[in-house]
Scaffold this motif. Structure first.
Motif, PDB file in Angstrom:
ATOM      1  N   ASP A   1       0.840  -1.211   0.000  1.00 29.70           N
ATOM      2  CA  ASP A   1       0.000   0.000   0.000  1.00 29.70           C
ATOM      3  C   ASP A   1       0.870   1.253   0.000  1.00 29.70           C
ATOM      4  O   ASP A   1       1.886   1.309   0.680  1.00 29.70           O
TER       5      ASP A   1
ATOM      6  N   LYS B   1      -2.097   2.203  -5.087  1.00 31.28           N
ATOM      7  CA  LYS B   1      -3.071   3.127  -4.490  1.00 31.28           C
ATOM      8  C   LYS B   1      -4.496   2.812  -4.931  1.00 31.28           C
ATOM      9  O   LYS B   1      -5.437   3.505  -4.522  1.00 31.28           O
ATOM     10  N   LYS B   2      -4.632   1.836  -5.829  1.00 34.34           N
ATOM     11  CA  LYS B   2      -5.977   1.417  -6.234  1.00 34.34           C
ATOM     12  C   LYS B   2      -6.043  -0.098  -6.141  1.00 34.34           C
ATOM     13  O   LYS B   2      -5.358  -0.798  -6.882  1.00 34.34           O
TER      14      LYS B   2
ATOM     15  N   LYS C   1      -4.193   3.305   3.104  1.00 43.16           N
ATOM     16  CA  LYS C   1      -4.475   4.744   3.118  1.00 43.16           C
ATOM     17  C   LYS C   1      -5.001   5.257   1.774  1.00 43.16           C
ATOM     18  O   LYS C   1      -5.107   6.475   1.558  1.00 43.16           O
ATOM     19  N   HIS C   2      -5.355   4.340   0.893  1.00 48.04           N
ATOM     20  CA  HIS C   2      -5.740   4.787  -0.447  1.00 48.04           C
ATOM     21  C   HIS C   2      -7.102   4.243  -0.839  1.00 48.04           C
ATOM     22  O   HIS C   2      -8.014   4.329  -0.007  1.00 48.04           O
ATOM     23  N   GLU C   3      -7.250   3.699  -2.037  1.00 48.37           N
ATOM     24  CA  GLU C   3      -8.599   3.372  -2.516  1.00 48.37           C
ATOM     25  C   GLU C   3      -8.790   1.875  -2.730  1.00 48.37           C
ATOM     26  O   GLU C   3      -7.855   1.182  -3.157  1.00 48.37           O
TER      27      GLU C   3
END
Ligand code: IDE
Length: 452
Positions: A156, A160-161, A214-216
């Motif tokens: 991560d 980020k996706k 911390k992302h998507e």
């Protein structure tokens, strides 16, 4: 199209693959077997006896493949991780060499300015977990969250996706209801259980991501608009059943916390009463949904197992090598339905493409360069990207388009008989040859869609 389409700033152009379809070397460096390793080595399961033992040899050629992705000008690359490379027994011991493969791949993508979109599950369940019941065992929600957490901790920030599942509908319909895909079960009693546990596992992994990432993160579904073959009440009811079974069965629990009522009608005594807590687990807030679109279905009432529906071939229609009608309007219709039903959640087109007969790459052009002319694929892609633009124009929040597929690859139980790639693969020499569609797509990306 009377004027050049304008795509939103930041719209992400890429292509997609999946681990078992391109990597080969399924047992290398300590990896455990998956259900597809077993399925492919079970006589009669795969067309021509094809297996994923070599595939596109991406496990060894990954660096050159990233170079190819960069040369084609792709901005993003959607790929999947083989669970049994990371956890050979499915849980517990981590195989560091397996993790290192994907870490190196991600670093190479980033070094070449390509955004990685990582799918945790693209159908290749560790065989060791199938031996423990696999998607029929409620414990798999924890097993899947454990697997996801290993990757979240390791990747991560560079990734980020994230995507939990690729197409739970295919996993269930192919693997548990009709038996055409691994693990090859054929049971209307098992299918709802597998389907429900896939969604419980999705929820558990998203919960784990909210603690570690911390992302998507999102879910990828294959959905297909169903149009009635006539204006009869029977065909309207058939459309309702087919739509609920394919298009709502996964999005409803994930986004609305409930199943469409038609599923109990379809499965009858095979449809359990689900605990309410399960829906609190499944319905985790998502950052996006990925939509895989290929075709539509003109649907009629018919005797069939278990939907009692049939698909009506269109006499004036154009069909791909997989027998799917080319119907770009269906993509616009579907995206508008998604917005109307689920609201303004961001959407990526995470797969769209077609298999056509491509002439062999031995053909050369006037300058003596190897050439693969694939005009039908260019026409398909132009019309479908145009359909995406029309949906954007009508207000759907679409963030990107991932072409299926980067390269020709193993088309599951159809083996190597169907070629979806914009890059031709010679499976004897492993030579990659960008097709005309790859050159065309590079220009679409370079002009941000204006050259469509
Ligand atoms: O069939 C082409 C691709 C396949 O190679 C991908 O791995 C998979 O994500 C994928 N999903 C669809 C959607 N439809 C579908 C319908 C019936 C069986 C299998 C896939 C097409 N494709």
């Amino acid at each position: 199209m009377n004027q050049a389409p304008v795509f939103p700033e930041g719209f992400l152009w890429g292509a997609a693959t999946a681990a078992h379809q391109i990597e080969g070397s399924p047992l290398a460096d300590g990896a455990g077997p998956s259900i597809w390793t077993r399925f492919a080595h079970t006589p009669g399961m795969m067309l021509n006896g094809d297996t994923g033992d070599v595939a596109c040899d991406h496990y060894n050629r990954w660096k050159d493949d990233v170079k190819l992705i960069r040369e084609l000008g792709l901005q993003a690359y959607r790929f999947s991780v083989s669970w049994s490379r990371i956890l050979p027994e499915g849980t517990g011991r981590v195989n560091q060499k397996g993790l290192d493969f994907y870490s190196r791949l991600v670093d190479e993508l980033l070094a070449n300015g390509i955004e990685p979109l990582l799918t945790l599950y693209h159908w290749d369940l560790p065989a060791a977990l199938d031996d423990r019941g696999g998607w029929l065992n409620r414990d798999i929600a924890d097993w899947f969250a454990e697997y996801g957490s290993v990757l979240f901790r390791a990747l991560d920030g560079r990734v980020k996706k994230w995507v939990t599942h690729n197409e739970p509908w295919v996993v269930t319909d192919g693997g548990y209801l009709h038996g055409a895909l691994a693990p090859g079960h054929r049971s209307r009693y098992e299918a709802p259980i597998a389907s429900h546990n896939l969604m419980r596992a999705h929820g558990a992994a998203v919960k784990a991501y909210r603690e570690l990432g911390k992302h998507e993160i999102g879910l990828v579904v294959n959905i297909e608009p169903k149009y009635p073959a006539s204006d009869s009440a029977e065909d309207a009811a058939a459309v309702r059943r087919a739509h609920a079974y394919m298009n709502e069965q996964y999005l409803h629990p994930a986004l609305l916390g409930r199943y469409p009522p038609e599923l109990k009608e379809i499965f009858g005594d095979a449809w359990p009463e689900w605990p309410e807590d399960d829906f609190r687990l499944i319905r985790q807030p998502l950052d996006f949904v990925g939509i895989n679109y290929y075709t539509r279905s003109v649907t009629k009432a018919a005797e069939s197992y278990p939907l009692n529906t049939g698909v009506v071939k269109q006499p004036l229609g154009t069909y791909t090598e997989t027998g799917w009608e080319v119907f770009p309007q269906g993509l616009t219709d579907l995206l508008l339905w998604f917005k109307q039903t689920y609201g303004d959640l961001p959407v990526y087109i995470t797969e769209n493409g077609a298999a056509f007969f491509d002439p062999p790459a031995a053909m050369v052009d006037e300058a003596g360069n190897r050439r693969v002319r694939d005009p039908l694929r260019i026409d398909y892609l132009r019309k479908h990207i145009g359909a995406v633009h029309e949906a954007i124009r009508q207000g759907v929040d679409i963030r990107g388009y991932m072409l299926w597929s980067l390269m020709d690859n193993l088309e599951w139980s159809l083996g190597y008989s169907k070629r979806f790639g914009m890059v031709h693969v010679n499976y004897v020499t492993q030579e990659r040859t960008p097709k005309d569609s790859a050159r065309w797509y590079s220009k679409v990306i370079a002009t941000h869609g204006r050259s469509l």
